[in-house]
Design a protein around this motif. Structure first.
Motif, PDB file in Angstrom:
ATOM      1  N   LEU A 188       0.874  -1.229  -0.096  1.00  7.64           N
ATOM      2  CA  LEU A 188       0.163  -0.081   0.125  1.00  7.64           C
ATOM      3  C   LEU A 188       0.895   1.186  -0.005  1.00  7.64           C
ATOM      4  CD1 LEU A 188      -2.831  -0.716   2.636  1.00  7.64           C
ATOM      5  CD2 LEU A 188      -3.066  -0.310   0.199  1.00  7.64           C
ATOM      6  N   LEU A 189       1.974   1.129   0.634  1.00  8.92           N
ATOM      7  CA  LEU A 189       2.874   2.351   0.816  1.00  8.92           C
ATOM      8  C   LEU A 189       3.233   3.072  -0.465  1.00  8.92           C
ATOM      9  CD1 LEU A 189       4.581   4.064   2.856  1.00  8.92           C
ATOM     10  CD2 LEU A 189       6.444   2.542   2.554  1.00  8.92           C
ATOM     11  N   PRO A 190       3.641   2.583  -1.590  1.00 12.23           N
ATOM     12  CA  PRO A 190       4.006   3.312  -2.553  1.00 12.23           C
ATOM     13  C   PRO A 190       2.732   3.906  -3.234  1.00 12.23           C
ATOM     14  CG  PRO A 190       4.125   0.970  -2.935  1.00 12.23           C
ATOM     15  CD  PRO A 190       3.972   1.003  -1.606  1.00 12.23           C
ATOM     16  N   ILE A 191       1.468   3.150  -3.262  1.00 17.97           N
ATOM     17  CA  ILE A 191       0.225   3.848  -3.709  1.00 17.97           C
ATOM     18  C   ILE A 191      -0.207   4.987  -2.994  1.00 17.97           C
ATOM     19  CG2 ILE A 191      -2.140   3.397  -4.505  1.00 17.97           C
ATOM     20  CD1 ILE A 191      -0.388   1.450  -5.781  1.00 17.97           C
ATOM     21  N   VAL A 192      -0.038   5.042  -1.814  1.00 17.84           N
ATOM     22  CA  VAL A 192      -0.540   6.103  -0.886  1.00 17.84           C
ATOM     23  C   VAL A 192       0.636   7.187  -0.923  1.00 17.84           C
ATOM     24  CG1 VAL A 192      -1.024   6.804   1.415  1.00 17.84           C
ATOM     25  CG2 VAL A 192      -1.750   4.588   0.949  1.00 17.84           C
ATOM     26  N   GLU A 193       1.814   6.857  -1.105  1.00 17.90           N
ATOM     27  CA  GLU A 193       3.015   7.963  -1.305  1.00 17.90           C
ATOM     28  C   GLU A 193       2.809   8.819  -2.433  1.00 17.90           C
ATOM     29  OE1 GLU A 193       6.935   6.554   1.297  1.00 17.90           O
ATOM     30  OE2 GLU A 193       6.576   5.702  -0.480  1.00 17.90           O
ATOM     31  N   GLY A 194       2.452   7.882  -3.486  1.00 21.24           N
ATOM     32  CA  GLY A 194       2.338   8.670  -4.755  1.00 21.24           C
ATOM     33  C   GLY A 194       3.050   7.810  -5.730  1.00 21.24           C
ATOM     34  N   SER A 195       2.541   7.204  -6.763  1.00 21.02           N
ATOM     35  CA  SER A 195       3.369   6.302  -7.677  1.00 21.02           C
ATOM     36  C   SER A 195       2.535   6.333  -8.971  1.00 21.02           C
ATOM     37  CB  SER A 195       3.440   4.906  -7.381  1.00 21.02           C
ATOM     38  OG  SER A 195       2.236   4.396  -7.106  1.00 21.02           O
ATOM     39  N   THR A 196       3.091   5.834 -10.003  1.00 17.80           N
ATOM     40  CA  THR A 196       2.147   5.697 -11.225  1.00 17.80           C
ATOM     41  C   THR A 196       1.848   4.315 -11.397  1.00 17.80           C
ATOM     42  OG1 THR A 196       3.735   7.570 -11.991  1.00 17.80           O
ATOM     43  CG2 THR A 196       2.451   6.321 -13.792  1.00 17.80           C
ATOM     44  N   VAL A 197       0.513   4.035 -11.807  1.00 21.47           N
ATOM     45  CA  VAL A 197      -0.292   2.766 -11.917  1.00 21.47           C
ATOM     46  C   VAL A 197      -0.600   2.727 -13.419  1.00 21.47           C
ATOM     47  CG1 VAL A 197      -2.135   1.338 -11.367  1.00 21.47           C
ATOM     48  CG2 VAL A 197      -1.040   2.757  -9.532  1.00 21.47           C
ATOM     49  N   ASN A 198      -0.299   1.561 -14.210  1.00 22.21           N
ATOM     50  CA  ASN A 198      -0.604   1.037 -15.381  1.00 22.21           C
ATOM     51  C   ASN A 198      -1.931   0.795 -15.462  1.00 22.21           C
ATOM     52  OD1 ASN A 198      -0.500   0.715 -18.246  1.00 22.21           O
ATOM     53  ND2 ASN A 198       0.725  -1.222 -17.986  1.00 22.21           N
ATOM     54  N   ASP A 235      -0.572  10.715  -6.663  1.00 20.56           N
ATOM     55  CA  ASP A 235      -0.003  11.603  -5.920  1.00 20.56           C
ATOM     56  C   ASP A 235      -0.942  12.280  -5.242  1.00 20.56           C
ATOM     57  OD1 ASP A 235       1.781  11.076  -8.327  1.00 20.56           O
ATOM     58  OD2 ASP A 235       3.257  12.039  -6.844  1.00 20.56           O
ATOM     59  N   HIS A 236      -2.063  12.645  -5.970  1.00 21.77           N
ATOM     60  CA  HIS A 236      -3.045  13.612  -5.282  1.00 21.77           C
ATOM     61  C   HIS A 236      -4.476  12.996  -5.011  1.00 21.77           C
ATOM     62  CE1 HIS A 236      -0.170  16.842  -5.698  1.00 21.77           C
ATOM     63  NE2 HIS A 236       0.028  16.472  -7.056  1.00 21.77           N
ATOM     64  N   ILE A 237      -4.359  11.774  -5.103  1.00 22.36           N
ATOM     65  CA  ILE A 237      -5.526  10.986  -4.517  1.00 22.36           C
ATOM     66  C   ILE A 237      -5.586  10.918  -3.163  1.00 22.36           C
ATOM     67  CG2 ILE A 237      -6.842   8.628  -4.445  1.00 22.36           C
ATOM     68  CD1 ILE A 237      -5.536   8.127  -7.095  1.00 22.36           C
ATOM     69  N   LEU A 238      -6.866  11.301  -2.654  1.00 17.98           N
ATOM     70  CA  LEU A 238      -7.031  11.520  -1.122  1.00 17.98           C
ATOM     71  C   LEU A 238      -7.493   9.944  -0.564  1.00 17.98           C
ATOM     72  CD1 LEU A 238      -7.592  13.084   1.580  1.00 17.98           C
ATOM     73  CD2 LEU A 238     -10.008  13.444   0.634  1.00 17.98           C
ATOM     74  N   GLY A 289       3.252   7.683   8.619  1.00 16.05           N
ATOM     75  CA  GLY A 289       3.544   9.129   8.050  1.00 16.05           C
ATOM     76  C   GLY A 289       2.734   9.605   6.841  1.00 16.05           C
ATOM     77  N   ARG A 290       2.029   8.722   6.190  1.00 22.50           N
ATOM     78  CA  ARG A 290       1.181   8.919   5.074  1.00 22.50           C
ATOM     79  C   ARG A 290      -0.191   9.314   5.708  1.00 22.50           C
ATOM     80  NH1 ARG A 290       3.944  11.585   1.165  1.00 22.50           N
ATOM     81  NH2 ARG A 290       5.968  10.825   0.852  1.00 22.50           N
TER      82      ARG A 290
END
Length: 460
Positions: free
Chosen positions: A298-308, A317-320, A341-342
């Motif tokens: 979950l961490l990279p999704i919440v932190e901000g990543s790019t999903v195909n 990055d800006h999804i709540l 932290g996220r």
């Protein structure tokens, strides 16, 4: 985004119409939503650096955590997805890829914007559908031409230019009859394109089996032409079918896709329920390892990543992200430090008592009492509740929650169904009557169940 940007106070006021209490949680989500608008109105360079302040809601089931997030999304017309964190960690089963929640959110956004676009082109689609239906009701006559006219293009153009424009009076009469509804009883035969359907393919990815929603007929669309079938329907239904077909044709799907991806990236909301179920107990083996693995996924999704996704790359990055859990046997600090932290904002929701139950039964726009009164009105049965009956129902709900499992406002649903089961069953035979539910009726129906604790565990 909605045309009218709401202030935090206005957001809370709108949430108050559907959710009783929980002021701290409403305040937190209102600020988060307003911060999203603020970010979009600063300079573009700075806006990219401002990350959303994700929220953890802590509270028992049935106190309004999911409802707050769902109503918040409706206020701004934001793509909203509820997903249970525990679904990614079933023991003995390859759970769904964590990125699938972003793909699902994009699908929802595409359907949402497609519906909006179809609504925008509805007047034009109605005009085209009417013309197509008139063609079916009154097929145009073929124009007769001489052979020499068909051979010479120049002569043909001159011939057409010389012909005066004539209004087809019969067609206009038919149009008038159609609009006046005088053809509603007539049947017509339509040739309708069949919806493409085919077996779904499960694609095995490095993260597990992920249902990509691929369709064989979409992949080989040029090889397998779209089939058409004939249906014999009445004129009103034919008009509706043709309107839907024309609306589909008028919508630019490339534009829809681009808008959907942008809306997800800028205003998407993902509600992660049962996040406390992925908190491990510190064991170095067994299911706790799987739970911690889900947190790290979950961490990279919440932190901000790019999903195909099937519609292209989507940035998170800006999804709540709003997470929720009871945290009865754990606490938010048991999450891995990076994930904590996220989720900088934490709000605790209050348990519900008798006073809150009374308000829940009567105040919201979709109040439970209102729902039952309106449902019985469809049977021409006038149902009403006295104030002391509502207070008694709330008292029973509070007592049963204390004695058994505290399921919050959901207890009201089971109590109301038990209270009104006879009336609901006999309502069709009671048309024209008036039934008043008072405190004595409530006590008579629920007294034995409430007094017998073992029975209340099974019934309430």
């Amino acid at each position: 985004m909605s045309s009218k940007q709401l202030t935090p106070r206005e957001i809370v006021e709108k949430l108050d119409k559907y959710i009783i209490g929980q002021g701290e949680a409403k305040k937190a989500v209102a600020i988060a939503l307003r911060n999203r608008w603020r970010r979009q109105n600063v300079t573009k360079e700075l806006g990219e650096e401002i990350s959303p302040k994700n929220i953890i809601m802590i509270g028992p089931t049935g106190v309004g955590k999911t409802e707050i997030a769902r109503r918040l999304a409706k206020l701004e017309n934001s793509p909203f997805l509820k997903v249970e964190a525990s679904k990614f960690t079933e023991v003995g089963y390859v759970g769904r890829d964590v990125e699938s929640m972003v793909r699902d959110l994009v699908e929802l956004a595409v359907n949402m914007i497609k519906s909006e676009e179809q609504e925008n082109v509805k007047p034009k689609a109605a005009e085209l559908a009417e013309e197509r239906l008139l063609d079916v009701l009154l097929p145009p006559k073929p124009v007769e031409r001489k052979v020499e006219d068909l051979i010479s293009d120049r002569h043909l153009e001159l011939h057409e230019a010389e012909q005066p424009l004539q209004i087809d009076n019969t067609r206009e009469k038919m149009r008038r009859l159609l609009r006046e509804g005088k053809l509603d009883g007539r049947f017509v035969e339509l040739e309708i394109s069949e919806v493409r359907s085919g077996p779904m393919i499960e694609v095995f990815t490095s993260s597990g089996i992920e249902d990509m929603g691929l369709n064989i007929k979409e992949m080989f669309g040029n090889i397998f032409p779209q089939k058409k079938k004939k249906r014999r329907v009445k004129v009103p239904e034919a008009l509706q079918i043709l309107e839907q077909e024309e609306a589909q044709r008028l919508v630019d799907m490339d534009k829809v896709t681009r808008a959907a991806v942008e809306r997800v990236e800028q205003s998407g909301i993902i509600f992660l329920d049962e996040i406390d179920k992925i908190v491990g107990s510190g064991s170095a083996h067994g299911p706790d390892v799987s739970r911690e693995g889900v947190q790290r996924d979950l961490l990279p999704i919440v932190e901000g990543s790019t999903v195909n996704t099937r519609y292209g790359m989507v940035k998170t990055d800006h999804i709540l992200f709003i997470s929720a859990g009871a945290f009865s046997s754990s606490k938010p600090s048991d999450l891995i430090p990076e994930l904590q932290g996220r989720f900088p904002i934490r709000v605790e929701l209050d348990s519900l008592g008798k006073e809150e139950f009374i308000r829940i039964l009567t105040e919201p726009r979709n109040a439970l009492i209102t729902q039952y009164i309106e449902m019985m009105a469809t049977e021409e049965l006038k149902l009403s509740f006295t104030d002391d009956a509502i207070a008694e129902v709330a008292e029973v709900a509070a007592v049963v929650n204390e004695r058994t499992e505290n399921i919050g406002a959901r207890r009201l649903y089971t109590i109301m169904e038990t209270l009104l089961d006879d009336i609901s069953f006999n309502a069709p035979d009671m048309a024209g009557q008036e039934v008043v539910i008072d405190a004595n009726y409530v006590k008579e129906k629920l007294e034995n169940i409430v007094e017998d604790e073992d029975l209340s565990r099974y019934i309430l």
